[in-house]
Design a protein around this motif. Structure first.
Motif, PDB file in Angstrom:
ATOM      1  N   SER A  49      -3.148   9.389   1.894  1.00  0.00           N
ATOM      2  CA  SER A  49      -3.368   8.529   0.672  1.00  0.00           C
ATOM      3  C   SER A  49      -4.701   7.439   0.846  1.00  0.00           C
ATOM      4  O   SER A  49      -5.472   7.352   0.183  1.00  0.00           O
ATOM      5  CB  SER A  49      -2.056   8.036   0.036  1.00  0.00           C
ATOM      6  OG  SER A  49      -1.239   9.100  -0.103  1.00  0.00           O
ATOM      7  N   HIS A  50      -4.212   6.784   2.076  1.00  0.00           N
ATOM      8  CA  HIS A  50      -5.106   5.658   2.346  1.00  0.00           C
ATOM      9  C   HIS A  50      -6.811   5.975   2.289  1.00  0.00           C
ATOM     10  O   HIS A  50      -7.562   5.344   1.871  1.00  0.00           O
ATOM     11  CB  HIS A  50      -4.670   4.819   3.347  1.00  0.00           C
ATOM     12  CG  HIS A  50      -5.482   3.455   3.640  1.00  0.00           C
ATOM     13  ND1 HIS A  50      -5.501   2.443   2.824  1.00  0.00           N
ATOM     14  CD2 HIS A  50      -6.426   3.245   4.670  1.00  0.00           C
ATOM     15  CE1 HIS A  50      -6.358   1.466   3.372  1.00  0.00           C
ATOM     16  NE2 HIS A  50      -6.703   2.039   4.344  1.00  0.00           N
TER      17      HIS A  50
ATOM     18  N   LEU B 134       0.800  -1.298   0.017  1.00  0.00           N
ATOM     19  CA  LEU B 134       0.082   0.072  -0.018  1.00  0.00           C
ATOM     20  C   LEU B 134       0.864   1.382   0.006  1.00  0.00           C
ATOM     21  O   LEU B 134       0.764   2.177  -0.814  1.00  0.00           O
ATOM     22  CB  LEU B 134      -0.805   0.067   1.252  1.00  0.00           C
ATOM     23  CG  LEU B 134      -2.118  -0.988   1.115  1.00  0.00           C
ATOM     24  CD1 LEU B 134      -2.914  -0.909   2.556  1.00  0.00           C
ATOM     25  CD2 LEU B 134      -3.096  -0.620   0.065  1.00  0.00           C
ATOM     26  N   SER B 135       1.912   1.334   0.811  1.00  0.00           N
ATOM     27  CA  SER B 135       2.729   2.531   0.953  1.00  0.00           C
ATOM     28  C   SER B 135       3.444   2.504  -0.441  1.00  0.00           C
ATOM     29  O   SER B 135       3.629   3.911  -0.940  1.00  0.00           O
ATOM     30  CB  SER B 135       3.594   2.478   2.051  1.00  0.00           C
ATOM     31  OG  SER B 135       4.355   1.261   2.081  1.00  0.00           O
TER      32      SER B 135
ATOM     33  N   LYS C 230     -11.848  -2.575   5.428  1.00  0.00           N
ATOM     34  CA  LYS C 230     -12.308  -1.656   4.659  1.00  0.00           C
ATOM     35  C   LYS C 230     -13.303  -0.644   5.149  1.00  0.00           C
ATOM     36  O   LYS C 230     -13.343   0.358   4.482  1.00  0.00           O
ATOM     37  CB  LYS C 230     -12.718  -2.454   3.178  1.00  0.00           C
ATOM     38  CG  LYS C 230     -11.551  -3.226   2.526  1.00  0.00           C
ATOM     39  CD  LYS C 230     -12.092  -4.112   1.326  1.00  0.00           C
ATOM     40  CE  LYS C 230     -11.176  -4.678   0.772  1.00  0.00           C
ATOM     41  NZ  LYS C 230     -11.775  -5.456  -0.497  1.00  0.00           N
TER      42      LYS C 230
ATOM     43  N   SER D 236      -6.537   0.035   9.418  1.00  0.00           N
ATOM     44  CA  SER D 236      -6.348   0.373   8.030  1.00  0.00           C
ATOM     45  C   SER D 236      -5.980  -0.469   6.982  1.00  0.00           C
ATOM     46  O   SER D 236      -6.363  -0.739   5.836  1.00  0.00           O
ATOM     47  CB  SER D 236      -5.416   1.603   7.783  1.00  0.00           C
ATOM     48  OG  SER D 236      -4.190   1.134   7.907  1.00  0.00           O
TER      49      SER D 236
ATOM     50  N   TYR E 239       1.040   7.953   4.257  1.00  0.00           N
ATOM     51  CA  TYR E 239       0.299   6.693   4.076  1.00  0.00           C
ATOM     52  C   TYR E 239      -1.241   6.825   4.207  1.00  0.00           C
ATOM     53  O   TYR E 239      -2.236   6.599   3.614  1.00  0.00           O
ATOM     54  CB  TYR E 239       0.913   5.508   4.650  1.00  0.00           C
ATOM     55  CG  TYR E 239       0.113   4.500   5.121  1.00  0.00           C
ATOM     56  CD1 TYR E 239      -0.209   3.476   4.013  1.00  0.00           C
ATOM     57  CD2 TYR E 239      -0.699   4.504   6.240  1.00  0.00           C
ATOM     58  CE1 TYR E 239      -1.167   2.394   4.106  1.00  0.00           C
ATOM     59  CE2 TYR E 239      -1.450   3.254   6.590  1.00  0.00           C
ATOM     60  CZ  TYR E 239      -1.755   2.458   5.234  1.00  0.00           C
ATOM     61  OH  TYR E 239      -2.550   1.459   5.520  1.00  0.00           O
TER      62      TYR E 239
ATOM     63  N   TYR F 262       1.022   4.135  -2.892  1.00  0.00           N
ATOM     64  CA  TYR F 262       0.610   5.577  -2.676  1.00  0.00           C
ATOM     65  C   TYR F 262       1.711   6.722  -2.879  1.00  0.00           C
ATOM     66  O   TYR F 262       1.889   7.518  -2.709  1.00  0.00           O
ATOM     67  CB  TYR F 262       0.219   5.940  -1.264  1.00  0.00           C
ATOM     68  CG  TYR F 262      -0.876   4.973  -0.914  1.00  0.00           C
ATOM     69  CD1 TYR F 262      -2.020   4.756  -1.611  1.00  0.00           C
ATOM     70  CD2 TYR F 262      -1.188   4.543   0.536  1.00  0.00           C
ATOM     71  CE1 TYR F 262      -3.174   3.971  -1.311  1.00  0.00           C
ATOM     72  CE2 TYR F 262      -2.467   3.500   0.704  1.00  0.00           C
ATOM     73  CZ  TYR F 262      -3.327   3.232  -0.220  1.00  0.00           C
ATOM     74  OH  TYR F 262      -4.571   2.644   0.322  1.00  0.00           O
TER      75      TYR F 262
END
Length: 498
Positions: free
Chosen positions: A112-113, A97-98, A430, A426, A109, A101
């Protein structure tokens, strides 16, 4: 004494060389903050573990082992579980994920998440991180002064300032690359020193002596895994408090920034076993050092208070001087300083990145060049470090009976309670949204001082909060608040994945 100084000179020279060569790899802020996201698993694993342990391991946990005996192994269990969960179940998800993003800080992070359209989340995250990092760093500077005082007979304040200057020097030159590579070097010193000392101590004990019998004479509860008085509610809460320390490995920014810096998820699979074995060995040996130190030192020294006073945090240096040859004492000075400095440098880089990037660049000066931002980052690092030094000196003057173990744990708990529940939710839910994240971080941030200073003073139940510590309750509260607020504030179109 000359030999001690010679070894320390070599140790510091290596750190400066690492900082010098690291400057060759710094081309932009991505390199300065996360090593260009191109570090190998050995460097990342050792850097994460060296950063996660700090002076708390060599001075605090060894002292706890000397004070309470085998029940200190509950701390080892908690730490191993925390490291295992973070590396096996969280690291790969977070890395993917990082990278997706293109994040180089934890606030990056989170923003963006959650696709945040305001600066609120970034401000809250950066503020909380900066505050507790300063507290945590001040505890490490305090330990630096104590280490120089104990091992070399220096004035406490001189030692604290010297250590402070050394760390700043190589951080300024090489940023995160210098931090990570110096952590690898320092982690190796810590590992070798901690493993060797209990082995040497064990073989220094006469074979005709039953150590367990002698320990039971000194303290009948010393070998009881439940602590003094056996299994009861107070001891249960104490054990929970020891175990909850491991929660901090499941999302603390100074550790998870390492997962951003590793070159690939394949490296995470390799690094996980290095991290777990390192934790198991170093933590177990720290407790054993305390146990053997309790026997060897109190059986020959009538002044037991001098050994066990102030949290027994002098048990490691005293045991080193008793069982180790003079030629190796300098190595143990370097090991203690390694534990301290590997944490200070990491925390300062994480905090300065949060302020310079998440405050200064993202909110106020988005058009700043890479060169200008790098200068700003170094200036902020200096300001944060000076602030931490001042706090350490003030605490040293006003609280002479403080112990490194609990001083460090407060800063550790503040960072963990603020960020770990948010990072966990996170990654795995969801339905977790921005409002839930804000509420969770604020709840964790506020609840640490409340549980530390407020709940412990309540008559009748205060003893239970004192024993369990502030991290566990704050963590649970922050997690619960994050879930409840997310459920209440979700939109009809938002998918909730249970």
């Amino acid at each position: 004494m000359i030999l001690k100084y010679t070894i320390l000179f070599l140790y510091f020279s290596i750190l400066f060389l690492i900082g010098y060569f690291a400057t060759k790899r710094i081309r932009n802020t991505k390199d300065y903050y996360v090593g260009g996201k191109n570090l190998g698993y050995w460097v990342v694993a050792f850097s994460a573990r060296a950063t996660g342990e700090s002076a708390w391991l060599l001075l605090g946990l060894t002292g706890l082992g000397a004070m309470v005996g085998v029940s200190a192994f509950w701390v080892v269990l908690g730490e191993v579980l925390g490291v295992t969960v973070s590396w096996f179940f969280m690291a790969e998800r977070f890395k993917k994920l990082s990278d997706k993003y293109n994040s180089i800080t934890i606030p990056d992070y989170l923003v963006s998440h959650f696709k945040s359209t305001s600066h609120t989340l970034r401000i809250v995250a950066a503020t909380a991180l900066s505050l507790f990092v300063v507290i945590y760093v001040s505890a490490q500077i305090d330990a630096t002064g104590s280490a120089f005082e104990t091992f070399l007979g220096w004035n406490y304040f001189t030692g604290a300032i010297v250590g402070f200057i050394i760390v700043l020097t190589y951080i300024f030159s090489g940023g995160f690359v210098a931090v990570a590579w110096s952590d690898l070097f320092q982690g190796l010193i810590m590992l070798l020193g901690l493993v060797a000392l209990p082995i040497v101590a064990y073989f220094s004990i006469s074979s005709s002596v039953s150590v367990s019998d002698e320990l039971l004479k000194l303290d009948p509860s010393f070998l009881n895994i439940w602590g003094e008085g056996g299994f009861n509610m107070v001891n249960l809460f104490t054990i929970l408090g020891f175990t909850f320390i491991g929660l901090g490995f499941m999302g603390s920014p100074q550790l998870f920034i390492r997962f951003m810096s590793i070159k690939s998820t394949a490296e995470i699979k390799k690094g996980r076993w290095v991290a777990i074995i390192f934790t198991l060995l170093t933590d177990s040996c720290a407790v054993l050092i305390g146990i053997f130190g309790r026997y060897l030192l109190t059986s020959v020294d009538a002044d037991v208070e001098a050994i066990l006073g102030n949290g027994a945090q002098n048990v490691l240096p005293l045991l080193v001087e008793r069982v180790m040859p003079l030629t190796l004492i300098g190595i143990y000075i370097a090991a203690v300083l390694s534990a301290i400095m590997s944490t200070i440098d990491s925390l300062l880089v994480v905090a300065s990145s949060a302020i310079s990037r998440d405050y200064y660049q993202q909110i106020f000066k988005p058009n700043k060049t890479e060169r200008e931002l790098a200068k700003t980052s170094r200036l902020i690092t200096l300001v944060l470090a000076i602030l931490a030094l001042l706090i350490a000196i003030i605490v040293a003057v006003s609280v002479p009976g403080r112990t490194i173990f609990w001083f460090v744990i407060f800063g550790w708990s503040g960072i963990a309670a603020t960020f770990c529940p948010t990072i966990i939710l996170s990654l795995f839910w969801k339905g977790f949204n921005e409002k839930g994240a804000l509420a969770s971080m604020i709840a964790g941030f506020i609840s640490v001082p409340i549980f530390k200073f407020g709940m412990t003073s309540i008559e009748g139940i205060g003893i239970f909060f004192e024993k369990v510590g502030e991290l566990g309750p704050s963590f649970i509260l922050a997690m619960s608040v994050g879930v409840i607020v997310s459920l209440i504030s979700r939109t009809k179109t938002q998918k909730i994945d249970y």
